[in-house]
Design a protein around this motif. Structure first.
Motif, PDB file in Angstrom:
ATOM      1  N   ARG A 182       0.877  -1.174   0.000  1.00 10.98           N
ATOM      2  CA  ARG A 182       0.000   0.000   0.000  1.00 10.98           C
ATOM      3  C   ARG A 182       0.915   1.225   0.000  1.00 10.98           C
ATOM      4  N   PRO A 183       0.404   2.359  -0.466  1.00 12.70           N
ATOM      5  CA  PRO A 183       1.260   3.556  -0.461  1.00 12.70           C
ATOM      6  C   PRO A 183       1.779   3.815   0.951  1.00 12.70           C
ATOM      7  N   ASP A 186       1.803   9.767   2.609  1.00 11.93           N
ATOM      8  CA  ASP A 186       0.688  10.544   2.080  1.00 11.93           C
ATOM      9  C   ASP A 186       0.970  11.021   0.658  1.00 11.93           C
ATOM     10  N   ARG A 188       2.802   9.517  -1.578  1.00  9.32           N
ATOM     11  CA  ARG A 188       2.653   8.369  -2.474  1.00  9.32           C
ATOM     12  C   ARG A 188       1.156   8.071  -2.722  1.00  9.32           C
ATOM     13  N   LYS A 189       0.365   8.215  -1.650  1.00  8.49           N
ATOM     14  CA  LYS A 189      -1.077   7.981  -1.766  1.00  8.49           C
ATOM     15  C   LYS A 189      -1.709   9.025  -2.703  1.00  8.49           C
ATOM     16  N   GLU A 192      -0.909   8.187  -6.202  1.00  3.83           N
ATOM     17  CA  GLU A 192      -1.731   7.074  -6.697  1.00  3.83           C
ATOM     18  C   GLU A 192      -3.127   7.569  -7.094  1.00  3.83           C
ATOM     19  N   TYR A 217     -10.291   4.276  -2.370  1.00  6.55           N
ATOM     20  CA  TYR A 217     -10.804   5.618  -2.655  1.00  6.55           C
ATOM     21  C   TYR A 217     -11.731   5.539  -3.875  1.00  6.55           C
TER      22      TYR A 217
END
Ligand SMILES: [Zn+2]
Ligand SMILES: [Zn+2]
Length: 330
Positions: A182-183, A186, A188-189, A192, A217
């Protein structure tokens, strides 16, 4: 073989937000939600695009007395207004269910539980009650029994309970292959959400239930634009609004292109997310693009109810674990 596109939209209204003090995420009298659902359904008819609507069972009711029993925690029904669709249209929506059913396109009405229960936070007997109550509500309203479930807030229900309730397909958060993380930050998220192409992950059978995957998301409506009546998170606001809308349109089309290359893409959001002019134009464009690619034979559009067929699984009991499809992550 062309890939598939699945679209699921959560119809929960007040049941998904009141517990968290976010009822104001919905429009006044849920007028925008009613209006945008109608626009969406019109477009689906124009393009012959079927959608899976994940409907909270309580929304089928015209009215209620405010309590429904069940093995729930004592305060569970506190948010139930115990009134009617005229007084509290965020908690009752037979008109929306009827709108979905009255259209030329045969959409799927799957279950999002009866009262938006988080299935991994309660005793399995509560999940069993919720699945059973939803089944009865469908029956009473002449709606085919749900064979798919979208668990509220990604809370995993016990597979046995689902199978016993006639459920064959569930939506799960994006499966990540071993080694795929998972990323981790933050940033990296954010990267994505904004820039990575929609993941393509083949549905697969797990404990007798076919899982179809989408990111945690929302991907049909997106978090970097207004969602419902809420402005996007401040982290997105330095990016010009028109650029974010263009990015949204591009990401929606890119997901279809990924499916055309042989992947399985599952878009989702809540009805209230898309019920505004920041999100809707891109979704409108996407439906046209998706239909065009489908008409050319490049991609198939499959509601969740059709996924067992593409997994080569006529029935749960006949499923042979040795023949389950593999996972493809791009
Ligand atoms: Zn009620
Ligand atoms: Zn929900």
């Amino acid at each position: 073989m062309p890939g598939t596109v699945t679209i699921s939209i959560e119809l929960e209204l007040g049941w998904g937000v009141a517990k968290y003090g976010k009822l104001d995420k919905l429009s006044d009298g849920r007028m925008a939600e009613t209006q945008y659902l109608s626009r969406l359904l019109e477009r689906c008819d124009d393009h012959d695009v079927p959608i899976t609507f994940d409907v909270v069972g309580h929304l089928f009711h015209e009215n209620c007395a405010g309590h429904h029993g069940g093995p729930h925690p004592d305060d569970w029904w506190d948010i139930d207004p115990g009134t009617s669709v005229d007084e509290d249209p965020a908690f009752y929506a037979p008109d929306l269910v009827e709108d979905i059913r009255s259209r030329r396109t045969t959409h799927e009405i799957c279950t999002h539980t009866y009262s938006h229960i988080e299935c991994d936070a309660v005793d399995p007997t509560v999940v069993e009650w919720e699945v059973d109550r939803s089944r009865r509500v469908h029956e009473r309203n002449g709606v085919p029994a749900a064979t798919s479930i979208v668990p509220p807030r990604h809370g995993t229900p016990p597979s046995e309970t689902l199978a016993e309730g006639g459920i064959r397909v569930k939506r799960s958060p994006h499966y990540r292959a071993p080694g795929e993380r998972r990323p981790s930050s933050d940033v990296r998220k954010l990267y994505e959400i904004l820039l990575e192409r929609h993941p393509t992950v083949s549905p697969r059978e797990m404990d007798g239930i076919i899982e179809t995957y989408s990111p945690e998301y929302t991907t049909l409506a997106v978090p970097y634009l207004q969602t419902g009546q809420y402005s996007p998170h401040p982290v997105y606001r330095p990016i010009p609004h028109t650029f974010r809308q263009r990015l949204h349109a591009w990401n929606l089309r890119r997901g279809v292109d990924a499916a055309v290359q042989g992947g399985d893409v599952h878009y989702w959001c809540h009805l209230y997310d898309l019920a505004n002019e920041q999100q809707w134009p891109q979704i409108d464009d996407f439906l046209g693009y998706l239909a065009k690619r489908r008409d050319r034979g490049d991609v198939e559009i499959r509601p969740m109810r059709d996924l067992p067929a593409i997994c080569g699984q006529p029935t749960l009991n006949e499923a042979d674990p040795a023949e389950q499809p593999g996972i493809v992550i791009e």
